[in-house]
Design an enzyme around this catalytic site. Structure first.
Site, PDB file in Angstrom:
ATOM      1  N   LYS A  64      -1.050  -6.663   1.208  1.00 25.37           N
ATOM      2  CA  LYS A  64      -0.709  -5.329   1.702  1.00 25.37           C
ATOM      3  C   LYS A  64      -1.919  -4.427   1.477  1.00 25.37           C
ATOM      4  O   LYS A  64      -2.509  -4.433   0.402  1.00 25.37           O
ATOM      5  CB  LYS A  64       0.514  -4.789   0.963  1.00 25.37           C
ATOM      6  CG  LYS A  64       0.903  -3.408   1.399  1.00 25.37           C
ATOM      7  CD  LYS A  64       2.230  -2.898   0.881  1.00 25.37           C
ATOM      8  CE  LYS A  64       2.549  -3.133  -0.535  1.00 25.37           C
ATOM      9  NZ  LYS A  64       3.764  -2.453  -1.007  1.00 25.37           N
ATOM     10  N   CYS A 116      -7.518   7.463   8.901  1.00 24.57           N
ATOM     11  CA  CYS A 116      -7.239   6.669  10.098  1.00 24.57           C
ATOM     12  C   CYS A 116      -5.783   6.231  10.129  1.00 24.57           C
ATOM     13  O   CYS A 116      -5.222   5.829   9.118  1.00 24.57           O
ATOM     14  CB  CYS A 116      -8.151   5.437  10.090  1.00 24.57           C
ATOM     15  SG  CYS A 116      -7.836   4.287  11.448  1.00 24.57           S
ATOM     16  N   CYS A 162      -4.907   4.454  13.246  1.00 20.56           N
ATOM     17  CA  CYS A 162      -4.908   3.460  14.327  1.00 20.56           C
ATOM     18  C   CYS A 162      -5.396   2.093  13.860  1.00 20.56           C
ATOM     19  O   CYS A 162      -5.323   1.133  14.601  1.00 20.56           O
ATOM     20  CB  CYS A 162      -5.778   3.932  15.501  1.00 20.56           C
ATOM     21  SG  CYS A 162      -7.552   3.885  15.170  1.00 20.56           S
TER      22      CYS A 162
END
Length: 131
Positions: free
Chosen positions: A78, A95, A97
């Site tokens: 993760k 960020c 995206c």
């Protein structure tokens, strides 16, 4: 079990015999409104059952097609990034995206991603209040 056996052996065949399926194409013209309704209800039920049975197999996509994170810290189970509030300065852009070369900070890669995919993702902007 006798109840289920009676349904399968008696009621289902009796129902199927009652469905008004004409012997010829011209026989459809002779059906009454009630018979048409019965035929549509039966056909719709069969179509829904077939659709629901096949749907899990129709929508299967390759797992790679569904990934959001294509390359960042793939060795980790993760991805978690921490930052101290005191170290942020007056403004910082993170960020969202997953395409930034400076991840977790935004480098504007979302603009190309949005143009290519029609998406509308942008950065998370954290800014100190002017006091």
């Amino acid at each position: 079990m006798e109840f289920l056996s009676k349904i399968v052996r008696v009621h289902v065949p009796n129902y199927l015999n009652s469905v008004p399926v004409p012997d010829s194409f011209g026989g459809f013209l002779d059906l009454t409104a009630g018979q048409w309704l019965h035929l549509f209800a039966f056909s719709g039920t069969v179509a829904a059952a077939v659709y629901m049975s096949l749907k899990p197999y129709m929508d299967k996509k390759d797992q790679k097609d569904q990934l959001v994170n294509l390359r960042i810290q793939k060795e980790s189970s993760k991805v978690v990034n921490m930052a101290d509030i005191e170290d942020l300065g007056n403004k910082v852009c993170y960020c969202r995206c997953w395409r930034s070369k400076k991840f977790p900070l935004c480098d504007g890669s979302h603009a190309k991603h949005n143009e290519d995919t029609g998406d509308n993702v942008g950065p998370l902007v954290l800014k100190r209040k002017d006091v």
